[in-house]
Motif scaffolding. Structure first.
Motif, mmCIF file in Angstrom:
data_model
loop_
_atom_site.group_PDB
_atom_site.id
_atom_site.type_symbol
_atom_site.label_atom_id
_atom_site.label_comp_id
_atom_site.label_asym_id
_atom_site.label_seq_id
_atom_site.Cartn_x
_atom_site.Cartn_y
_atom_site.Cartn_z
ATOM 1 N N ASP A 125 0.802 -1.227 0.000
ATOM 2 C CA ASP A 125 0.000 0.000 0.000
ATOM 3 C C ASP A 125 0.836 1.280 0.000
ATOM 4 O O ASP A 125 0.364 2.337 0.382
ATOM 5 N N ARG A 126 2.085 1.179 -0.446
ATOM 6 C CA ARG A 126 2.895 2.403 -0.547
ATOM 7 C C ARG A 126 2.407 3.206 -1.742
ATOM 8 O O ARG A 126 2.367 2.708 -2.851
ATOM 9 N N ASN A 127 2.035 4.447 -1.494
ATOM 10 C CA ASN A 127 1.476 5.249 -2.575
ATOM 11 C C ASN A 127 2.450 6.287 -3.125
ATOM 12 O O ASN A 127 2.100 7.076 -3.977
ATOM 13 N N HIS A 128 3.680 6.290 -2.638
ATOM 14 C CA HIS A 128 4.660 7.259 -3.130
ATOM 15 C C HIS A 128 5.469 6.723 -4.315
ATOM 16 O O HIS A 128 6.260 7.444 -4.896
ATOM 17 N N LEU A 129 5.263 5.455 -4.678
ATOM 18 C CA LEU A 129 5.985 4.859 -5.797
ATOM 19 C C LEU A 129 5.159 4.958 -7.077
ATOM 20 O O LEU A 129 3.930 4.930 -7.033
ATOM 21 N N THR A 130 5.842 5.002 -8.204
ATOM 22 C CA THR A 130 5.122 4.989 -9.477
ATOM 23 C C THR A 130 4.623 3.571 -9.738
ATOM 24 O O THR A 130 5.063 2.614 -9.088
ATOM 25 N N ILE A 131 3.744 3.442 -10.702
ATOM 26 C CA ILE A 131 3.213 2.126 -11.064
ATOM 27 C C ILE A 131 4.352 1.198 -11.470
ATOM 28 O O ILE A 131 4.426 0.046 -11.040
ATOM 29 N N GLY A 132 5.271 1.702 -12.283
ATOM 30 C CA GLY A 132 6.416 0.893 -12.716
ATOM 31 C C GLY A 132 7.294 0.458 -11.551
ATOM 32 O O GLY A 132 7.755 -0.688 -11.501
ATOM 33 N N GLU A 133 7.523 1.375 -10.604
ATOM 34 C CA GLU A 133 8.338 1.041 -9.432
ATOM 35 C C GLU A 133 7.665 -0.030 -8.580
ATOM 36 O O GLU A 133 8.326 -0.952 -8.096
ATOM 37 N N LEU A 134 6.352 0.080 -8.404
ATOM 38 C CA LEU A 134 5.620 -0.930 -7.620
ATOM 39 C C LEU A 134 5.742 -2.311 -8.246
ATOM 40 O O LEU A 134 6.065 -3.289 -7.571
ATOM 41 N N LEU A 135 5.485 -2.388 -9.548
ATOM 42 C CA LEU A 135 5.552 -3.691 -10.219
ATOM 43 C C LEU A 135 6.977 -4.225 -10.227
ATOM 44 O O LEU A 135 7.195 -5.430 -10.054
ATOM 45 N N ASN A 136 7.945 -3.345 -10.417
ATOM 46 C CA ASN A 136 9.345 -3.760 -10.394
ATOM 47 C C ASN A 136 9.725 -4.299 -9.018
ATOM 48 O O ASN A 136 10.405 -5.320 -8.909
ATOM 49 N N GLN A 137 9.267 -3.644 -7.964
ATOM 50 C CA GLN A 137 9.580 -4.088 -6.606
ATOM 51 C C GLN A 137 8.973 -5.457 -6.302
ATOM 52 O O GLN A 137 9.616 -6.291 -5.682
ATOM 53 N N THR A 138 7.736 -5.684 -6.728
ATOM 54 C CA THR A 138 7.127 -6.994 -6.466
ATOM 55 C C THR A 138 7.882 -8.094 -7.210
ATOM 56 O O THR A 138 8.038 -9.192 -6.689
ATOM 57 N N ASP A 139 8.372 -7.783 -8.404
ATOM 58 C CA ASP A 139 9.191 -8.760 -9.145
ATOM 59 C C ASP A 139 10.525 -8.992 -8.443
ATOM 60 O O ASP A 139 10.979 -10.125 -8.309
ATOM 61 N N LEU A 140 11.168 -7.911 -7.996
ATOM 62 C CA LEU A 140 12.476 -8.032 -7.349
ATOM 63 C C LEU A 140 12.393 -8.798 -6.036
ATOM 64 O O LEU A 140 13.283 -9.570 -5.702
ATOM 65 N N ILE A 141 11.324 -8.577 -5.285
ATOM 66 C CA ILE A 141 11.159 -9.274 -4.007
ATOM 67 C C ILE A 141 10.895 -10.752 -4.241
ATOM 68 O O ILE A 141 11.275 -11.586 -3.438
ATOM 69 N N GLY A 142 10.294 -11.075 -5.363
ATOM 70 C CA GLY A 142 10.113 -12.474 -5.731
ATOM 71 C C GLY A 142 8.854 -13.130 -5.219
ATOM 72 O O GLY A 142 8.823 -14.341 -5.004
ATOM 73 N N TYR A 143 7.794 -12.339 -5.004
ATOM 74 C CA TYR A 143 6.532 -12.950 -4.569
ATOM 75 C C TYR A 143 6.084 -13.970 -5.613
ATOM 76 O O TYR A 143 6.069 -13.668 -6.803
ATOM 77 N N PRO A 144 5.683 -15.163 -5.194
ATOM 78 C CA PRO A 144 5.192 -16.146 -6.160
ATOM 79 C C PRO A 144 3.928 -15.675 -6.890
ATOM 80 O O PRO A 144 3.733 -15.972 -8.059
ATOM 81 N N VAL A 145 3.053 -14.923 -6.178
ATOM 82 C CA VAL A 145 1.805 -14.445 -6.778
ATOM 83 C C VAL A 145 1.640 -12.960 -6.443
ATOM 84 O O VAL A 145 1.754 -12.566 -5.288
ATOM 85 N N THR A 146 1.360 -12.157 -7.462
ATOM 86 C CA THR A 146 1.028 -10.752 -7.244
ATOM 87 C C THR A 146 -0.345 -10.495 -7.845
ATOM 88 O O THR A 146 -0.597 -10.851 -8.999
ATOM 89 N N ILE A 147 -1.233 -9.922 -7.040
ATOM 90 C CA ILE A 147 -2.569 -9.554 -7.504
ATOM 91 C C ILE A 147 -2.544 -8.050 -7.741
ATOM 92 O O ILE A 147 -2.291 -7.282 -6.820
ATOM 93 N N VAL A 148 -2.795 -7.638 -8.973
ATOM 94 C CA VAL A 148 -2.748 -6.228 -9.333
ATOM 95 C C VAL A 148 -4.159 -5.694 -9.507
ATOM 96 O O VAL A 148 -4.983 -6.289 -10.210
#
Length: 185
Positions: A125-148
């Motif tokens: 729920d961090r709202n200070h990141l851009t959409i690209g940064e949010l998606l990039n972070q979820t990929d980098l952290i390595g969550y098996p499932v991301t619900i967008v």
């Protein structure tokens, strides 16, 4: 091996990369002398026990899993059994969403998933990141499932990003079918 004194069929050793995840140490008689731990040898003489220890390094194991994932898949993907969180619910904030409806939808989806995976779902729920940064972070952290949940995903639907075996699959599914979908993955 060129240095092997035996024929190749007898000495079939190959050179490979490896990761040390466990270790063993020779302790000698350091502790057996303190506790007088001894045995009688074949000659009837009392001798102190020679000791050693072996252990798996938990932090080394995690590092090995991450390194293997990076080498195999090109990015970190946590196996389900050790993932800090299995599912990350990510509302893609947009400046046009002044009412907070995306966050509200995301919290609703989070609550639904939490009923079947308590402790294994996180709300990004961090709202200070851009959409690209949010998606990039979820990929980098390595969550098996991301619900967008974003403004381009219609009401009543979610975008599911599955990361497994090096492939990333993205599907848009109805919210009503989400729990069933996750239970079968």
């Amino acid at each position: 091996l060129p240095d092997c004194p035996h024929e190749t069929e007898i000495c079939s050793i190959s050179k490979n990369k490896g990761i040390e995840v466990a270790h063993s140490f020779y302790l000698g008689t350091k502790y057996s002398s303190t506790f007088n731990a001894s045995f009688v040898d074949e000659n009837g003489k009392h001798r102190l026990c020679e000791m050693g220890c072996y252990g798996i390094g938990v932090s080394r194991l995690l590092q090995a899993i991450v390194e293997d994932s990076l080498m195999t898949h090109g990015r970190m993907i946590w196996p389900l059994g050790i993932a800090p969180f299995i599912v990350c619910v990510t509302p893609l904030y947009h400046k046009k969403d002044q009412t907070g409806s995306l966050l509200s939808r995301a919290k609703n989806v989070f609550d639904k998933i939490h009923t079947i995976l308590p402790g294994d779902v996180i709300l990004e729920d961090r709202n200070h990141l851009t959409i690209g940064e949010l998606l990039n972070q979820t990929d980098l952290i390595g969550y098996p499932v991301t619900i967008v949940i974003g403004s381009k995903v219609p009401d009543g639907f979610v975008e599911v990003h599955l990361q497994n075996l090096g492939n990333k699959t993205v599907k848009v599914i109805e919210e009503d079918h989400l729990l069933n979908y996750l239970a079968n993955k």
